[in-house]
Design a protein around this motif. Structure first.
Motif, short mmCIF file in Angstrom:
data_model
loop_
_atom_site.label_atom_id
_atom_site.label_comp_id
_atom_site.label_asym_id
_atom_site.label_seq_id
_atom_site.Cartn_x
_atom_site.Cartn_y
_atom_site.Cartn_z
N GLN A 18 -50.45 16.57 29.30
CA GLN A 18 -51.52 15.58 29.41
C GLN A 18 -52.73 16.19 30.13
OE1 GLN A 18 -51.50 12.22 28.19
NE2 GLN A 18 -53.67 12.51 28.60
N TYR A 21 -54.41 18.53 27.74
CA TYR A 21 -55.07 17.70 26.73
C TYR A 21 -56.37 17.12 27.27
CZ TYR A 21 -55.76 13.77 23.52
OH TYR A 21 -56.28 12.87 22.62
N ASP A 99 -47.86 13.25 19.27
CA ASP A 99 -48.66 12.17 19.85
C ASP A 99 -50.05 12.68 20.25
OD1 ASP A 99 -46.53 10.43 19.55
OD2 ASP A 99 -45.77 10.82 21.58
N ASP A 103 -53.64 11.72 18.41
CA ASP A 103 -54.68 11.10 19.23
C ASP A 103 -55.99 11.87 19.17
OD1 ASP A 103 -55.29 8.92 21.06
OD2 ASP A 103 -55.57 10.51 22.55
N ARG A 106 -58.11 10.68 16.18
CA ARG A 106 -58.58 9.32 16.44
C ARG A 106 -59.74 9.33 17.44
NH1 ARG A 106 -58.08 5.87 20.22
NH2 ARG A 106 -56.60 7.09 21.41
N LYS A 107 -59.61 10.13 18.49
CA LYS A 107 -60.68 10.19 19.49
C LYS A 107 -61.96 10.81 18.92
CE LYS A 107 -58.41 9.93 23.90
NZ LYS A 107 -58.17 10.53 25.19
#
Length: 168
Positions: A18, A21, A99, A103, A106-107
């Motif tokens: 995370q 990311y 995941d 994402d 989409r972002k």
């Protein structure tokens, strides 16, 4: 004990991914924002005819930014795959990877859309100000013409009165 250890390890790996990311996506967000703003500023500098014209120009530019952003997304994905391979538990890290990859797309789309909308709103404001300025100029010009016309008629009437007095 083993179950607790795996959960703790899972949390640690996820937090690490995370963080990676967030850093990478922050860089990508800055890139997208700067690129779209540059395109927006170029569109604003043009002689804009309508919002449709501006929207088309902006859409063409943002599609180029999308292509560049998708290239950067691929680079980030490759870095992610390397991070997964070097993780303390690659199998567990690989379970989280889809995941993050999902994402990203989409972002990117969301950021492009919101930046484009913001610039279009600014352009709408510019066009409204220009239209208001034109309307004010037309009204002032119309009033000047009416005043000039009134002054010309008044001058003609005065001239006719002077001429009649001189004749009489």
């Amino acid at each position: 004990f083993v179950f607790a250890f795996r959960n703790l390890q899972s949390i640690h790996i996820y937090k690490s991914m995370q963080h990676f990311y967030d850093v990478e996506m922050g860089t990508l967000r800055t890139f997208i924002f700067d690129e779209v703003n540059t395109i927006g500023n170029n569109v604003k500098q043009e002689d804009l005819k309508s919002i449709t014209h501006a929207s088309t120009k902006l859409a063409n530019g943002t599609s180029e930014v999308m292509d560049k952003a998708l290239e950067k997304k691929k680079e980030i994905e490759e870095k992610f795959y390397e991070k997964v391979k070097t993780s303390e538990n690659p199998d567990m890290a690989a379970r989280f990877l889809p995941d993050f990859v999902f994402d990203m797309r989409r972002k990117i789309e969301s950021w492009l859309e919101s930046d484009e909308k913001q610039i279009l709103n600014e352009i709408r404001g510019i066009l409204k100000r220009k239209e208001k300025e034109k309307k004010t100029l037309r009204n002032n010009f119309s009033e000047d013409i009416k005043a000039t016309d009134r002054d010309a008629r008044l001058g003609t009437m005065i001239f006719q009165d002077i001429l009649q007095e001189a004749i009489a």
